[in-house]
Design a protein around this motif. Structure first.
Motif, PDB file in Angstrom:
ATOM      1  N   UNK A  47     -37.164  96.197  36.684  1.00  0.00           N
ATOM      2  CA  UNK A  47     -36.754  95.851  38.038  1.00  0.00           C
ATOM      3  C   UNK A  47     -36.820  94.343  38.212  1.00  0.00           C
ATOM      4  N   UNK A  48     -35.717  93.784  38.687  1.00  0.00           N
ATOM      5  CA  UNK A  48     -35.646  92.373  39.055  1.00  0.00           C
ATOM      6  C   UNK A  48     -35.086  92.351  40.464  1.00  0.00           C
ATOM      7  N   UNK A  49     -35.919  91.953  41.400  1.00  0.00           N
ATOM      8  CA  UNK A  49     -35.581  92.047  42.835  1.00  0.00           C
ATOM      9  C   UNK A  49     -35.233  93.483  43.163  1.00  0.00           C
ATOM     10  N   UNK A  50     -34.041  93.727  43.691  1.00  0.00           N
ATOM     11  CA  UNK A  50     -33.602  95.069  44.076  1.00  0.00           C
ATOM     12  C   UNK A  50     -32.909  95.800  42.921  1.00  0.00           C
ATOM     13  N   UNK A  51     -32.714  95.142  41.800  1.00  0.00           N
ATOM     14  CA  UNK A  51     -31.923  95.701  40.710  1.00  0.00           C
ATOM     15  C   UNK A  51     -32.777  96.208  39.560  1.00  0.00           C
ATOM     16  N   UNK A  52     -32.295  97.246  38.892  1.00  0.00           N
ATOM     17  CA  UNK A  52     -32.856  97.718  37.633  1.00  0.00           C
ATOM     18  C   UNK A  52     -31.851  97.295  36.582  1.00  0.00           C
ATOM     19  N   UNK A  53     -32.252  96.413  35.672  1.00  0.00           N
ATOM     20  CA  UNK A  53     -31.277  95.855  34.738  1.00  0.00           C
ATOM     21  C   UNK A  53     -31.886  95.520  33.394  1.00  0.00           C
ATOM     22  N   UNK A  54     -31.018  95.460  32.401  1.00  0.00           N
ATOM     23  CA  UNK A  54     -31.361  95.009  31.063  1.00  0.00           C
ATOM     24  C   UNK A  54     -30.301  94.010  30.625  1.00  0.00           C
ATOM     25  N   UNK A  55     -30.598  93.235  29.589  1.00  0.00           N
ATOM     26  CA  UNK A  55     -29.696  92.146  29.231  1.00  0.00           C
ATOM     27  C   UNK A  55     -29.640  91.940  27.722  1.00  0.00           C
ATOM     28  N   UNK A  56     -28.449  91.623  27.217  1.00  0.00           N
ATOM     29  CA  UNK A  56     -28.218  91.312  25.810  1.00  0.00           C
ATOM     30  C   UNK A  56     -27.705  89.895  25.669  1.00  0.00           C
ATOM     31  N   UNK A  57     -28.078  89.245  24.579  1.00  0.00           N
ATOM     32  CA  UNK A  57     -27.497  87.958  24.239  1.00  0.00           C
ATOM     33  C   UNK A  57     -26.157  88.211  23.564  1.00  0.00           C
ATOM     34  N   UNK A  58     -25.133  87.499  24.004  1.00  0.00           N
ATOM     35  CA  UNK A  58     -23.820  87.641  23.389  1.00  0.00           C
ATOM     36  C   UNK A  58     -23.576  86.510  22.399  1.00  0.00           C
TER      37      UNK A  58
END
Length: 78
Positions: A47-58
């Protein structure tokens, strides 16, 4: 089948391809699929603020973010 909205946004010195999905499970499923495809995880779903997210390096400047934006709660007075 996924129902998603895809946008591009500024990110640090590059851009983020952001994929908005309908629920947390979709974030997790897409994260696993992209990890299996060889993408490098920048950060695991959280959770980051109101969002549930994950991230990849492109590459050195760009990322792919998979995001579930939780619905804002509205309160009505009685």
């Amino acid at each position: 089948m996924y129902n998603a909205k895809i946008t591009t946004q500024p990110y640090k010195s590059g851009k983020s391809l952001t994929i908005y999905v309908d629920n947390k499970n979709m974030v997790n499923e897409l994260m696993i699929a992209l990890m299996d495809a060889g993408f490098i995880v920048n950060y695991e779903p959280c959770y980051i603020s109101e969002n549930y997210e994950g991230c990849f390096l492109y590459d050195d400047k760009n990322v792919i973010t998979i995001c579930y934006k939780s619905q804002e709660r509205t309160f009505e007075s009685s």
